[in-house]
Design a protein around this motif. Structure first.
Motif, PDB file in Angstrom:
ATOM      1  N   GLN A 177      24.147 102.889 -31.190  1.00  0.00           N
ATOM      2  CA  GLN A 177      24.288 103.147 -29.759  1.00  0.00           C
ATOM      3  C   GLN A 177      23.705 102.089 -28.841  1.00  0.00           C
ATOM      4  O   GLN A 177      23.919 102.123 -27.632  1.00  0.00           O
ATOM      5  CB  GLN A 177      23.640 104.482 -29.418  1.00  0.00           C
ATOM      6  N   GLY A 178      22.946 101.118 -29.367  1.00  0.00           N
ATOM      7  CA  GLY A 178      22.318 100.122 -28.504  1.00  0.00           C
ATOM      8  C   GLY A 178      20.835 100.020 -28.798  1.00  0.00           C
ATOM      9  O   GLY A 178      20.269 100.831 -29.522  1.00  0.00           O
ATOM     10  N   ILE A 179      20.206  99.007 -28.217  1.00  0.00           N
ATOM     11  CA  ILE A 179      18.815  98.682 -28.526  1.00  0.00           C
ATOM     12  C   ILE A 179      17.982  98.689 -27.250  1.00  0.00           C
ATOM     13  O   ILE A 179      18.419  98.235 -26.197  1.00  0.00           O
ATOM     14  CB  ILE A 179      18.731  97.293 -29.191  1.00  0.00           C
ATOM     15  N   PHE A 180      16.767  99.180 -27.367  1.00  0.00           N
ATOM     16  CA  PHE A 180      15.750  99.229 -26.307  1.00  0.00           C
ATOM     17  C   PHE A 180      16.263  99.504 -24.897  1.00  0.00           C
ATOM     18  O   PHE A 180      16.492  98.579 -24.120  1.00  0.00           O
ATOM     19  CB  PHE A 180      14.933  97.958 -26.232  1.00  0.00           C
ATOM     20  N   PRO A 181      16.150 100.695 -24.457  1.00  0.00           N
ATOM     21  CA  PRO A 181      16.487 101.837 -25.279  1.00  0.00           C
ATOM     22  C   PRO A 181      17.956 102.113 -25.052  1.00  0.00           C
ATOM     23  O   PRO A 181      18.542 101.631 -24.073  1.00  0.00           O
ATOM     24  CB  PRO A 181      15.597 102.923 -24.729  1.00  0.00           C
ATOM     25  N   GLY A 182      18.559 102.873 -25.871  1.00  0.00           N
ATOM     26  CA  GLY A 182      19.934 103.275 -25.649  1.00  0.00           C
ATOM     27  C   GLY A 182      20.873 102.122 -25.392  1.00  0.00           C
ATOM     28  O   GLY A 182      21.000 101.221 -26.203  1.00  0.00           O
ATOM     29  N   LEU A 183      21.498 102.117 -24.252  1.00  0.00           N
ATOM     30  CA  LEU A 183      22.517 101.122 -23.924  1.00  0.00           C
ATOM     31  C   LEU A 183      21.967  99.931 -23.141  1.00  0.00           C
ATOM     32  O   LEU A 183      22.731  99.055 -22.737  1.00  0.00           O
ATOM     33  CB  LEU A 183      23.642 101.784 -23.108  1.00  0.00           C
ATOM     34  N   PHE A 184      20.663  99.867 -22.913  1.00  0.00           N
ATOM     35  CA  PHE A 184      20.097  98.787 -22.096  1.00  0.00           C
ATOM     36  C   PHE A 184      20.468  97.411 -22.638  1.00  0.00           C
ATOM     37  O   PHE A 184      20.721  96.482 -21.895  1.00  0.00           O
ATOM     38  CB  PHE A 184      18.576  98.936 -22.022  1.00  0.00           C
ATOM     39  N   ASN A 185      20.475  97.279 -23.947  1.00  0.00           N
ATOM     40  CA  ASN A 185      20.794  96.003 -24.569  1.00  0.00           C
ATOM     41  C   ASN A 185      21.455  96.295 -25.917  1.00  0.00           C
ATOM     42  O   ASN A 185      20.944  97.124 -26.675  1.00  0.00           O
ATOM     43  CB  ASN A 185      19.494  95.204 -24.785  1.00  0.00           C
ATOM     44  N   PRO A 186      22.588  95.662 -26.212  1.00  0.00           N
ATOM     45  CA  PRO A 186      23.256  94.589 -25.486  1.00  0.00           C
ATOM     46  C   PRO A 186      24.392  95.032 -24.569  1.00  0.00           C
ATOM     47  O   PRO A 186      25.078  94.183 -23.976  1.00  0.00           O
ATOM     48  CB  PRO A 186      23.831  93.741 -26.635  1.00  0.00           C
ATOM     49  N   TYR A 187      24.614  96.353 -24.406  1.00  0.00           N
ATOM     50  CA  TYR A 187      25.855  96.783 -23.786  1.00  0.00           C
ATOM     51  C   TYR A 187      25.866  96.746 -22.261  1.00  0.00           C
ATOM     52  O   TYR A 187      26.828  96.281 -21.652  1.00  0.00           O
ATOM     53  CB  TYR A 187      26.217  98.164 -24.318  1.00  0.00           C
ATOM     54  N   LEU A 188      24.812  97.213 -21.606  1.00  0.00           N
ATOM     55  CA  LEU A 188      24.809  97.188 -20.138  1.00  0.00           C
ATOM     56  C   LEU A 188      24.917  95.779 -19.552  1.00  0.00           C
ATOM     57  O   LEU A 188      25.638  95.579 -18.580  1.00  0.00           O
ATOM     58  CB  LEU A 188      23.573  97.900 -19.594  1.00  0.00           C
ATOM     59  N   PRO A 189      24.212  94.773 -20.098  1.00  0.00           N
ATOM     60  CA  PRO A 189      24.393  93.436 -19.509  1.00  0.00           C
ATOM     61  C   PRO A 189      25.828  92.928 -19.618  1.00  0.00           C
ATOM     62  O   PRO A 189      26.288  92.184 -18.748  1.00  0.00           O
ATOM     63  CB  PRO A 189      23.419  92.555 -20.311  1.00  0.00           C
ATOM     64  N   LEU A 190      26.544  93.334 -20.674  1.00  0.00           N
ATOM     65  CA  LEU A 190      27.946  92.939 -20.778  1.00  0.00           C
ATOM     66  C   LEU A 190      28.783  93.609 -19.692  1.00  0.00           C
ATOM     67  O   LEU A 190      29.690  92.999 -19.126  1.00  0.00           O
ATOM     68  CB  LEU A 190      28.483  93.291 -22.158  1.00  0.00           C
ATOM     69  N   VAL A 191      28.468  94.869 -19.379  1.00  0.00           N
ATOM     70  CA  VAL A 191      29.176  95.556 -18.303  1.00  0.00           C
ATOM     71  C   VAL A 191      28.918  94.862 -16.966  1.00  0.00           C
ATOM     72  O   VAL A 191      29.850  94.584 -16.196  1.00  0.00           O
ATOM     73  CB  VAL A 191      28.747  97.042 -18.237  1.00  0.00           C
ATOM     74  N   PHE A 192      27.649  94.540 -16.688  1.00  0.00           N
ATOM     75  CA  PHE A 192      27.325  93.864 -15.437  1.00  0.00           C
ATOM     76  C   PHE A 192      27.954  92.473 -15.360  1.00  0.00           C
ATOM     77  O   PHE A 192      28.295  91.994 -14.274  1.00  0.00           O
ATOM     78  CB  PHE A 192      25.805  93.756 -15.261  1.00  0.00           C
ATOM     79  N   SER A 193      28.115  91.824 -16.506  1.00  0.00           N
ATOM     80  CA  SER A 193      28.672  90.470 -16.486  1.00  0.00           C
ATOM     81  C   SER A 193      30.129  90.459 -16.052  1.00  0.00           C
ATOM     82  O   SER A 193      30.659  89.406 -15.673  1.00  0.00           O
ATOM     83  CB  SER A 193      28.537  89.820 -17.866  1.00  0.00           C
ATOM     84  N   SER A 194      30.794  91.617 -16.086  1.00  0.00           N
ATOM     85  CA  SER A 194      32.184  91.674 -15.634  1.00  0.00           C
ATOM     86  C   SER A 194      32.306  91.512 -14.126  1.00  0.00           C
ATOM     87  O   SER A 194      33.408  91.425 -13.588  1.00  0.00           O
ATOM     88  CB  SER A 194      32.825  93.000 -16.065  1.00  0.00           C
ATOM     89  N   MET A 195      31.178  91.442 -13.420  1.00  0.00           N
ATOM     90  CA  MET A 195      31.196  91.266 -11.964  1.00  0.00           C
ATOM     91  C   MET A 195      31.430  89.817 -11.556  1.00  0.00           C
ATOM     92  O   MET A 195      31.549  89.527 -10.369  1.00  0.00           O
ATOM     93  CB  MET A 195      29.888  91.774 -11.360  1.00  0.00           C
ATOM     94  N   THR A 196      31.449  88.901 -12.536  1.00  0.00           N
ATOM     95  CA  THR A 196      31.664  87.501 -12.189  1.00  0.00           C
ATOM     96  C   THR A 196      32.597  86.837 -13.186  1.00  0.00           C
ATOM     97  O   THR A 196      32.736  87.291 -14.329  1.00  0.00           O
ATOM     98  CB  THR A 196      30.333  86.719 -12.150  1.00  0.00           C
ATOM     99  N   GLY A 197      33.234  85.766 -12.745  1.00  0.00           N
ATOM    100  CA  GLY A 197      34.007  84.910 -13.637  1.00  0.00           C
ATOM    101  C   GLY A 197      33.201  83.666 -13.952  1.00  0.00           C
ATOM    102  O   GLY A 197      32.091  83.470 -13.453  1.00  0.00           O
ATOM    103  N   GLY A 198      33.739  82.815 -14.783  1.00  0.00           N
ATOM    104  CA  GLY A 198      33.054  81.573 -15.133  1.00  0.00           C
ATOM    105  C   GLY A 198      31.702  81.819 -15.764  1.00  0.00           C
ATOM    106  O   GLY A 198      30.733  81.099 -15.505  1.00  0.00           O
ATOM    107  N   LEU A 199      31.616  82.830 -16.619  1.00  0.00           N
ATOM    108  CA  LEU A 199      30.336  83.259 -17.180  1.00  0.00           C
ATOM    109  C   LEU A 199      29.701  82.155 -18.025  1.00  0.00           C
ATOM    110  O   LEU A 199      30.323  81.592 -18.919  1.00  0.00           O
ATOM    111  CB  LEU A 199      30.557  84.510 -18.026  1.00  0.00           C
ATOM    112  N   LYS A 200      28.407  81.872 -17.747  1.00  0.00           N
ATOM    113  CA  LYS A 200      27.699  80.802 -18.441  1.00  0.00           C
ATOM    114  C   LYS A 200      26.426  81.271 -19.137  1.00  0.00           C
ATOM    115  O   LYS A 200      26.002  80.666 -20.120  1.00  0.00           O
ATOM    116  CB  LYS A 200      27.338  79.693 -17.443  1.00  0.00           C
ATOM    117  N   LYS A 201      25.808  82.316 -18.609  1.00  0.00           N
ATOM    118  CA  LYS A 201      24.484  82.672 -19.130  1.00  0.00           C
ATOM    119  C   LYS A 201      24.199  84.151 -18.890  1.00  0.00           C
ATOM    120  O   LYS A 201      24.494  84.685 -17.812  1.00  0.00           O
ATOM    121  CB  LYS A 201      23.417  81.825 -18.439  1.00  0.00           C
ATOM    122  N   ILE A 202      23.615  84.817 -19.903  1.00  0.00           N
ATOM    123  CA  ILE A 202      23.137  86.192 -19.763  1.00  0.00           C
ATOM    124  C   ILE A 202      21.765  86.277 -20.431  1.00  0.00           C
ATOM    125  O   ILE A 202      21.658  86.120 -21.651  1.00  0.00           O
ATOM    126  CB  ILE A 202      24.083  87.217 -20.416  1.00  0.00           C
TER     127      ILE A 202
END
Length: 346
Positions: free
Chosen positions: A142-167
């Motif tokens: 389901q995700g690491i520390f805790p729940g969905l905080f990592n790695p899944y939520l940052p991937l969701v937030f990254s959809s707010m921009t194009g030209g992705l370079k760094k997370i």
């Protein structure tokens, strides 16, 4: 409304909150709870934690539980490794328990660090994948520390921009009131010279390290180097957490960095801090946050994720809310990020 029948395997801190959550949901029904702690076996699971009785006694017989009609097993067992192997390839005991439930034709959802296995432990991946497909059920981590905080939520937030370079993901945990027995691995209160930092790094980075790789792979961010590091911090003043006194000059904190780099530059990473008494000992600074760079730059802070009154809520709730999606998913290993977005179960 469809009802989902659940077995909890491992009744620790996460199991406590999940028991509470399931008992409050109309669409979820707890049919069995399994644990080997003799102080819990034979007692009503609700009563153990000071809740109302819910009519399910804790058993120490997982085979009997797996014979019951159920949709899913929530695996909250302790993380187990092959002797002498602290890397992800050593998680054979975890896989054996997972396959035990899959062979009983039960879907399995866990908080254990059994993710990105196709890259970090292919043989273990194949064991789970073949077992799940053969029995027509699904396995999800389901995700690491805790729940969905990592790695899944940052991937969701990254959809707010194009030209992705760094997370970059930053996380931290104050262990001052951590009652889990594994907290002793951090050696709080010990002299640094008396502490095996390399061993601890291997344990922690085997748990958290693959998150940086997952983020890079899903976000399409190229990297040509992976690096792990560990820094030990000592107390400036006497600290008195419940886990034991920490005197000046003894270990009060650890910082673990797990980084994917492109030509020497960090492009994805998880920087994680374990410490005691953050309110007194401010170094190293601790936060739960994301830094995302693309055509726009996002800095996102998460507040209140681990409250003192329910510190394991954000570990338990994401998995419980994923139950319908896991049960209905295609058989095999299914990453949480590939499931339909979860919503609170009713």
């Amino acid at each position: 409304m469809k009802e989902y029948k659940i077995i909890i395997w491992g009744l620790g801190n996460v199991g406590r909150y999940v028991t509470k959550m399931i008992s409050q949901a109309q669409s979820l029904k707890l049919v069995a709870v399994v644990d080997t702690d003799p102080t819990k076996v034979g007692k009503d699971v609700g009563e153990i934690f000071g809740f109302e009785k819910i009519g399910i006694e804790v058993s120490d017989d997982i085979d009997a539980a797996l014979k019951m009609e159920a949709d899913i097993v929530l695996d909250y067992l302790p993380n187990m490794r092959d002797q002498g192997n602290s890397r992800p390839t050593g998680y054979t005991p975890n896989v054996e328990n997972i396959c035990r439930a899959l062979k009983a034709k039960k879907n399995v959802l866990t908080t254990l660090p059994m993710y990105h296995l196709h890259k970090v432990a292919p043989k273990l991946y194949d064991m789970i994948q073949s077992c799940a497909i053969e029995n027509g059920v699904t396995f999800t981590q389901q995700g690491i520390f805790p729940g969905l905080f990592n790695p899944y939520l940052p991937l969701v937030f990254s959809s707010m921009t194009g030209g992705l370079k760094k997370i970059i993901v930053n996380g931290g945990q104050d262990d001052a009131f951590n009652t889990s027995p594994w907290v002793k691995v951090f050696g709080y209160g010990l002299e640094p010279k008396d502490f095996n930092g390399q061993f601890l790094q291997e344990i922690i980075t085997s748990y958290y390290g693959s998150t940086a790789k997952v983020i890079a792979d899903y976000a399409g961010i190229e990297y040509n180097e992976y690096r792990e590091s560990h820094e030990i911090y000592t107390a400036d003043t006497a600290l008195n957490p419940p886990c034991g006194q920490v005197m000046p000059g003894t270990i009060s904190a650890h910082k673990f960095s797990m980084q994917c780099l492109k030509d020497g530059e960090e492009v994805t990473a998880f920087h994680f801090i374990h410490k005691v008494c953050d309110d007194i000992q401010k170094t190293p600074a601790m936060s739960d946050s994301y830094h995302i760079e693309g055509d726009i730059v996002l800095d996102i802070a998460i507040k209140g994720m681990i409250p003192e009154n329910e510190p394991y809520a954000s570990s338990g709730a994401p998995g419980v809310n994923l139950i319908p999606q896991v049960v209905e998913a295609t058989p095999g290993i299914m990453d949480a990020i590939n499931l339909p977005a979860s919503k609170p179960v009713l």
